[in-house]
Design a protein around this motif. Structure first.
Motif, mmCIF file in Angstrom:
data_model
loop_
_atom_site.group_PDB
_atom_site.id
_atom_site.type_symbol
_atom_site.label_atom_id
_atom_site.label_comp_id
_atom_site.label_asym_id
_atom_site.label_seq_id
_atom_site.Cartn_x
_atom_site.Cartn_y
_atom_site.Cartn_z
ATOM 1 N N LEU A 51 1.193 -1.023 -0.016
ATOM 2 C CA LEU A 51 -0.432 0.164 -0.269
ATOM 3 C C LEU A 51 0.865 1.222 -0.115
ATOM 4 N N ALA A 52 1.902 1.101 0.741
ATOM 5 C CA ALA A 52 2.916 2.242 0.954
ATOM 6 C C ALA A 52 3.254 2.360 -0.775
ATOM 7 N N PHE A 57 2.316 1.870 -3.383
ATOM 8 C CA PHE A 57 1.306 1.974 -4.125
ATOM 9 C C PHE A 57 0.588 3.641 -4.058
ATOM 10 N N THR A 58 0.853 3.808 -2.923
ATOM 11 C CA THR A 58 0.862 5.432 -2.492
ATOM 12 C C THR A 58 1.469 6.425 -3.052
ATOM 13 N N HIS A 83 2.080 10.654 4.884
ATOM 14 C CA HIS A 83 2.082 9.744 4.623
ATOM 15 C C HIS A 83 3.413 8.279 5.067
ATOM 16 N N ARG A 116 -9.156 -2.806 6.992
ATOM 17 C CA ARG A 116 -10.026 -2.798 5.703
ATOM 18 C C ARG A 116 -9.146 -1.400 5.182
ATOM 19 N N THR A 166 -7.417 1.120 4.654
ATOM 20 C CA THR A 166 -7.163 0.701 3.462
ATOM 21 C C THR A 166 -8.023 1.245 2.268
ATOM 22 N N HIS A 225 -8.069 4.850 1.536
ATOM 23 C CA HIS A 225 -7.603 5.900 0.717
ATOM 24 C C HIS A 225 -7.531 5.598 -0.873
ATOM 25 N N ALA A 226 -8.275 4.906 -0.980
ATOM 26 C CA ALA A 226 -9.428 4.567 -2.682
ATOM 27 C C ALA A 226 -9.814 6.507 -2.526
ATOM 28 N N LEU A 270 -6.217 8.908 -2.873
ATOM 29 C CA LEU A 270 -5.713 8.658 -3.989
ATOM 30 C C LEU A 270 -6.118 8.839 -5.161
ATOM 31 N N LEU A 271 -7.841 9.331 -5.515
ATOM 32 C CA LEU A 271 -8.338 9.384 -6.062
ATOM 33 C C LEU A 271 -8.624 11.398 -6.418
#
Lengths: 222, 222, 222, 222
Positions: free
Chosen positions: D16-17, D19-20, D77, D89, D92, D95-96, D99-100
């Protein structure tokens, strides 16, 4: 690198996971590049900019939809890779069409953003999504059949069933697009297809007639 | 970081592998940005969008072709790096022209997507691919000659032979492009050049006249 | 993660190294997006495409130049990070202007690609490069002064001297751009500035008058 | 992978890190693509290029502002993830939208770069920033409430308070934008909102009336 046996060259899961992440992140960020920028005339006043933004509302919706769909596919891939202990040639090879479709998605997203009412535009978007999710389902079935998973293979097959369900849902929406102009609302309830359609497909596949082990011939195991 | 001896500064394989992955992933995703987006007039009806898509069919083919070619070069690089125990200056330096050509590929892909029948367009694409694959071959030969590989150096030289074969195939297709308008179909069978041409080249190189150890002077070993 | 003491939150070198790599890889790949794509009229024949490519020769040169310059800055950053055992706040903060200039470079590259003869265009490119390399030099000096390096701090200061030399060379080229139209050829010999100018600057700085430890106040050590 | 217990599939913090980081790096580099390139007429002389650059000065300012804002959000972050021992959950999922909004930021940046004086343009930019920073605050509160942090949860809640402060500051600037044309200067002092507003918000929240544990229902702990 950390396992007991070093994987065969070209089959280290970390690098494939990383590459997949990079393609997803780039495709998701490029979605925003598709959004038409206002020209000087459209920026001259609050009213001009306001009507520009309202006119393009569908492209913002298409951006958000495609971003969320790619995010959820990425999340499922993340879960899959965390269950994987190694790669096979077939598992890796199926990532090529999968990632090709991910990279391609900004194009149909731009098309539906401009003409959501056009059934062919909806077909292009839903077809790309269906093909992408079918690739995902094949990748999961290969993982389950080839003994690549560290846990229970039956669980991976259930996940594959959910992916087949989502893919069929997008195929269904293509048919609907030629009958109803607002068929695209079906895309927003795709997660339900994963839950209900997936359970149905998994039940059909575990019955003797549709045994999943008979499908992908890449080192099957019983 | 995990080996017994810490590598010399600037020569840690992980970071070079990562950087290569990033360039490949970005170039492959940018290929889809090249695809012309339909304007409002071309989206007004199913027929208008349909004829737009059919008119541009070559650019979709060019996108898919370039994506698959870059994917296969990336896969071979992945396999190479998994056999590598360390880097040398020459090995790293040859990544500069290699990655420059990867980053450049979206440009010739856009050109052939619009005018596949133009022999100069085919020359531009095939020339870029040939130069990229030759860089790949040089990188593999350096790895084999400099004792960077953890396994058998002869195997790396066989892989280099396959790369030289693919590169020569693209050079050949340049000649063909000026004779036949459909010479680009040769690109689709480039994997055959890796298999058959590579075997031929490897045999020629292991004969006394073309001994690979005499080529790259970067810490050679017998 | 692998050291004896876990670094302070936000100061893990791996993630900064990764982020830097990503910015460099994206900027380097986007350089090729700047290259003007031929339109249909310019693709109609070999002659038309040929004269298009010849007309734009400067933009291909500018692409290759900027790619190689960014590659060499990235390589030096890779070497720096491999010598670093931890981060300080100042070390990290100076990456913000450094990476901003890396991300900005495609813009001046596009400008010199279209009008290399314009002294203001050369000033814009050389000024961006000079500022980027000065940031690099400051980052190295901070690393040397703050005890972040695992080896000999004097070596990092020599590297910083080379960076100051390259930066001054670009400043010098700005002056030359207003006197000679072909001053940009100075950029191709920038590596010489690293070697000779760097040695000169390092000698000046290690003399009592220009002691490097007196510069950056972030946890200095003697 | 390195902890005593392997995290649940899909909940490994590293990926996740990563991807961010990728989304941030791409969005920050794409900001420079928004900058309008001069055409041939605007490059014909020093004067023409000079007036082109001066005319567009706001877009360079907008680029630098958005780059620095995204950099500071990324830094926070980075600090958060270094304090995190695992994912939930909810952590995470938030983050959608986060990040959008990061991926979307290049669009409002392009808009304010062309018409900074338009209050609706300022609203679009400040609204995107406010929503992004609120997502960041929610993510931090979830981390604090769900026992994901390795250190003191109270410290994460103080950080969340600072994020709520910055978000409110951007909301405030939206109101100001409709009263004063130069309200955007408030954005440059957003870090002060983190320090002073954050302290105020943290004090309000730790008082019985606004106990942070009552907010996010994802595995709360006292």
């Amino acid at each position: 690198m950390s396992g007991p046996a070093r994987p065969e060259p070209g089959l280290s899961p970390e690098r494939l996971a990383f590459f997949t992440d990079a393609i997803f992140a780039i495709a998701m960020t490029l979605l925003a590049v598709e959004l038409g920028r206002p020209d000087e005339k459209e920026l001259v006043s609050v009213r001009a900019l306001g009507s520009f933004l309202v006119d393009r509302r569908n492209s913002y919706l298409a951006f958000a939809l495609a971003f969320v769909l790619l995010w959820s596919v990425w999340r499922r891939h993340h879960e899959l890779m965390d269950r994987i202990g190694g790669l096979s040639r077939a598992f890796t090879a199926w990532h090529a069409p999968f990632l090709l479709l991910v990279a391609f998605l900004p194009f149909p997203t731009a098309v539906i953003g401009t003409s959501i009412g056009n059934p062919l535009a909806q077909t292009l978007f839903a077809g790309t999504m269906a093909a992408m999710v079918f690739c995902e389902a094949v990748i999961k079935d290969i993982a389950g059949n080839s003994g690549l998973v560290t846990g229970d293979p039956a669980e991976i097959h259930r996940h594959a069933g959910a992916s087949w369900g989502v893919g069929l849902w997008f195929v269904l929406s293509i048919g609907a697009a030629w009958l109803f102009p607002y068929a695209f609302v079906l895309w927003f309830v795709a997660p339900l297809a994963a839950t209900y359609g997936g359970a149905l497909i998994s039940r059909l596949r575990t019955s003797p007639a549709g045994h999943p082990d008979l499908r992908n011939g890449d080192r099957p195991r019983t």
